[in-house]
Design an enzyme around this catalytic site. Structure first.
Site, PDB file in Angstrom:
ATOM      1  N   ASP A   1       2.723  -2.646 -17.292  1.00 29.78           N
ATOM      2  CA  ASP A   1       1.385  -2.554 -16.697  1.00 29.78           C
ATOM      3  C   ASP A   1       0.857  -1.129 -16.862  1.00 29.78           C
ATOM      4  O   ASP A   1       0.543  -0.450 -15.887  1.00 29.78           O
ATOM      5  CB  ASP A   1       1.457  -2.943 -15.216  1.00 29.78           C
TER       6      ASP A   1
ATOM      7  N   GLN B   1       0.844  -1.177   0.000  1.00 25.72           N
ATOM      8  CA  GLN B   1       0.000   0.000   0.000  1.00 25.72           C
ATOM      9  C   GLN B   1       0.886   1.236   0.000  1.00 25.72           C
ATOM     10  O   GLN B   1       2.078   1.164   0.328  1.00 25.72           O
ATOM     11  CB  GLN B   1      -0.977   0.011   1.171  1.00 25.72           C
ATOM     12  N   VAL B   2       0.293   2.371  -0.381  1.00 29.52           N
ATOM     13  CA  VAL B   2       1.070   3.596  -0.587  1.00 29.52           C
ATOM     14  C   VAL B   2       0.535   4.701   0.314  1.00 29.52           C
ATOM     15  O   VAL B   2      -0.687   4.917   0.394  1.00 29.52           O
ATOM     16  CB  VAL B   2       1.009   4.038  -2.063  1.00 29.52           C
TER      17      VAL B   2
END
Length: 517
Positions: free
Chosen positions: A296, A140-141
């Site tokens: 991506d 997570q960021v």
């Protein structure tokens, strides 16, 4: 034995989950034919199945993978590149798989940061947001602002990526299971070996390993940034190496407009067609100029800066195309555009993709079935990504091996075309890069370029000649000393071959001297 029992137990839980979602169809035939737990599949369908709703098989599969957790979400994203394995529609549905998961606590994130970087949070950051901006399958960021550090400005807005606690152990357990299933398929189903299930799992595992060592992801970002040094149209974040470790990565914060939000771009005064022109050039330069591309490139990873530059994040999946593969793609595309299907077929033979046992004429006919429908159509109606996907779809008929790097490229082409048509349906993104494509073809595939490459290859053979000869001499000496028993006549032939090598090298050197004097 223990591995088998453990795998069967876990497989039964997966089968039950798939049955609940009606998601067995894409895999059921292959698994049953392979003899892998058909009783489990049948029992799961009977005991836990439910009536199939109106969703497509790929949508039901995506829902099941989401329920199974991070490793299977990530697997679904990797499988979205394998239209040859699951079909184009299922692959497209998996490409939409979202990995927005519940966030882990800010306390855990801060503890991991301090453990990894060996300093208190207050020493590292002047400000740290407890609420994450995104929570994905692996990490997570959080947004933060830097405290003073030697290598990074004080007060710099940054994004801090932190691995999920325990994620490495959970992924390893799931990869062990997937590898066991893939080995069983290869062992029992020769027809499925061309799909390389074990290699797929190992590629998946390698991708995950990179994503789980954030130093490697940071290195990928650094390489991509170096490739576009001085290019104002493409922005790759600067890595804060002083605040980056195995499980923590800190990078420059990127703020911009989502790549697929045309109205917001227009409101900001940006020309959407100009943005698409930049995006097309960037894609071309990554794939053909550098042979190193972001693997991506969906809209969630790409934004447009308020100055019109394309901005990118998330470097866990990167693709490489060697020079030979880039030449193959260029020659193939040129052959399709010129309707020279026999040339396209020969390109596949030269690249080693089409087995020598297959009929060149029949393969050229199959290629014609792909190429003719696009002839004469407006360019904005032509999807080169779909054409490449159709090429993969005939691979099984001609016993062609899958090329993973091309599958990843095709997935990104589909994403690029989808965003382009969403922003401007009358525009074909590849025509925007046409000047770059034409110049690259002249420089790399024109007559002069082919001659120059031939000379380079010739000189390479000469350069490697002494080493080859040395190995031949060693082999002959070893054989002469009785290291391997051979018929005396065979030994004389080997010695003659060694002598001929010297003759050919002398001829090559004299020829080179005449050419370059």
């Amino acid at each position: 034995m223990f591995r088998t029992l453990r795998s069967l137990y876990r497989l039964s839980a997966i089968a039950i989950c798939f049955a609940r979602h009606g998601a067995l169809s894409p895999f059921e035939a292959a698994l049953s034919n392979a003899g892998i737990a058909p009783v489990l599949l049948f029992g799961a369908r009977i005991l836990f199945g439910r009536p199939i709703d109106g969703r497509r098989p790929g949508e039901r599969l995506a829902a099941a993978l989401s329920e199974l957790g991070p490793a299977f979400i990530k697997l679904g994203q990797v499988l979205s590149t394998r239209s040859d394995l699951l079909g184009e529609q299922v692959a497209a549905d998996l490409a939409k798989l979202q990995d927005q998961l519940p966030a882990f606590s800010a306390f855990e994130a801060k503890s991991r940061i301090e453990d990894e970087l060996g300093a208190s949070l207050s020493e590292l950051f002047a400000q740290f947001d407890d609420e994450p901006v995104s929570a994905a399958s692996i990490s997570q960021v959080h947004f933060a602002v830097t405290a003073p550090a030697p290598d990074f400005p004080d007060g710099q807005p940054v994004a801090v990526k932190v691995l999920r606690p325990g994620i490495e152990e959970r992924f390893q357990a799931d990869i062990d299971l997937l590898l066991w299933v893939a080995e069983m398929i290869e062992r029992t189903q020769p027809k499925l070996r061309r799909l390389k299930p074990v290699e797929v799992v190992r590629t998946f595992a390698a991708t995950v390993r990179i994503e789980m060592d954030l130093r490697l992801e940071a290195a990928s970002a650094s390489e991509l940034r170096d490739n576009f040094e001085g290019d104002p149209t493409y922005r790759v974040p600067v890595i804060d190496w002083s605040r980056t470790a195995r499980r923590v990565m800190t990078q420059e914060r990127m703020i911009g407009i989502p790549m697929d939000d045309g109205p917001a771009m227009r409101e900001a005064g940006l020309d959407v067609d100009e943005v698409l022109t930049k995006a097309a050039a960037i894609f071309f330069n990554q794939a053909f100029r550098d042979g190193y591309f972001h693997g991506d490139q969906h809209p969630g990873n790409m934004t447009v800066g308020f100055d019109g530059a394309i901005q990118v994040v998330d470097f866990g999946i990167m693709g490489r195309l060697d020079r030979k593969t880039r030449f193959y793609l260029a020659d193939m595309l040129l052959g399709f555009l010129e309707r020279d299907y026999m040339r396209v077929a020969k390109v596949h033979v030269e690249a080693g993709y089409l087995p020598q046992t297959q009929s060149l004429d029949e393969f050229a006919l199959a290629l014609r079935s792909i190429g003719e429908p696009i002839q004469g159509r407006p360019l904005h109606e032509i999807s080169f990504a779909t054409m490449l996907g159709q090429l993969f779809s005939i691979a099984e008929t001609f016993d062609m091996e899958v090329q993973p790097q091309l599958l990843l490229l095709q997935k990104n082409m589909l994403m690029a075309e989808g965003v382009s048509r969403q922003l401007n349906p009358t525009l074909n993104i590849w025509t925007l890069a046409r000047p770059l494509i034409e110049q690259w073809m002249i420089e790399n595939r024109g007559p002069k370029a082919r001659l120059e490459q031939g000379i380079v290859d010739f000189l390479d053979v000469i350069e490697r000649g002494p080493a080859v000869l040395k190995n031949v001499d060693r082999l002959v000496s070893h054989l002469a000393e009785g290291g391997l028993k051979l018929d005396p006549e065979a030994l004389r032939v080997i010695n003659r071959t060694g002598s001929n090598w010297w003759l050919w090298i002398i001829i090559a050197v004299l020829t080179a001297a005449l050419l370059f004097r």
